[in-house]
Design a protein around this motif. Sequence first.
Motif, PDB file in Angstrom:
ATOM      1  N   GLY A  57       5.052  10.151  -6.072  1.00 31.80           N
ATOM      2  CA  GLY A  57       3.678   9.993  -6.541  1.00 31.80           C
ATOM      3  C   GLY A  57       3.355   8.666  -7.175  1.00 31.80           C
ATOM      4  N   TYR A  58       4.187   7.663  -6.913  1.00 32.07           N
ATOM      5  CA  TYR A  58       3.969   6.345  -7.509  1.00 32.07           C
ATOM      6  C   TYR A  58       3.660   5.375  -6.377  1.00 32.07           C
ATOM      7  N   HIS A  59       2.386   5.067  -6.176  1.00 37.79           N
ATOM      8  CA  HIS A  59       1.942   4.336  -4.994  1.00 37.79           C
ATOM      9  C   HIS A  59       1.901   2.824  -5.227  1.00 37.79           C
ATOM     10  N   LYS A  60       1.691   2.089  -4.137  1.00 39.24           N
ATOM     11  CA  LYS A  60       1.689   0.622  -4.198  1.00 39.24           C
ATOM     12  C   LYS A  60       0.641   0.120  -5.187  1.00 39.24           C
ATOM     13  N   ARG A  61      -0.477   0.780  -5.246  1.00 43.14           N
ATOM     14  CA  ARG A  61      -1.528   0.392  -6.196  1.00 43.14           C
ATOM     15  C   ARG A  61      -0.998   0.441  -7.633  1.00 43.14           C
TER      16      ARG A  61
END
Length: 217
Positions: free
Chosen positions: A32-36
Amino acid sequence: MRRIIRLLFLVVMVASLTACQSAYYKTMESVGYHKRDILVDRVEDTREANQDAKEQFADALERFRSVVQVDGGELEERYDALNSEYEDCEDRAETVRKRIANVEDVAEALFREWKEEIGQYTSASLRSKSRKVMNDTKTRYNRLIKSMKRASAKMDPVLAAFKDQVLFLKHNLNARAVASLKGELSSIRSDVSVLIRDMERSIKEADSFIKSMESGK
């Protein structure tokens, strides 16, 4: 043949690094840790590195001023102190450069993915909105990275000037040598002032970018 081998080695290294980064991003996204999110964190890290570097360069300027303006005392001790400040500045500058590179890496991956996914929309309206948000974000990002790189580039001539003074003092540990450095103080003070001003602008740009990303605007 050696040249070809070196070129192939570099290609393999770049491909390996790219694969490692892709694997890292996929792993982070799986939790749940995205590039954004990674981009925001890396911008924050770079902002902090800029703040640390700004303070270190200001400290080094004060140390240089104390070396050339104070009469008496152990010249070797004063050289050691100035050299230590220079080395700390160099370390801070290298940290800033590495963190800027990290920001560029994740930003490139983010915008590449974003552009590809825009093409997957079936709704023309949502596709248009997503493209607008992406372009607005890219505009803010480009302004940010330009500011970061401009401030980082200003570190190099200041570091070169500090190194010159440290080397000169190292090989001329006498009162006359110290006196000759006084003429350089004004120039270095001016360079550091410009550097700090640009670093403060970079920090403000980072703050603005982070807020816009967190607010979704």
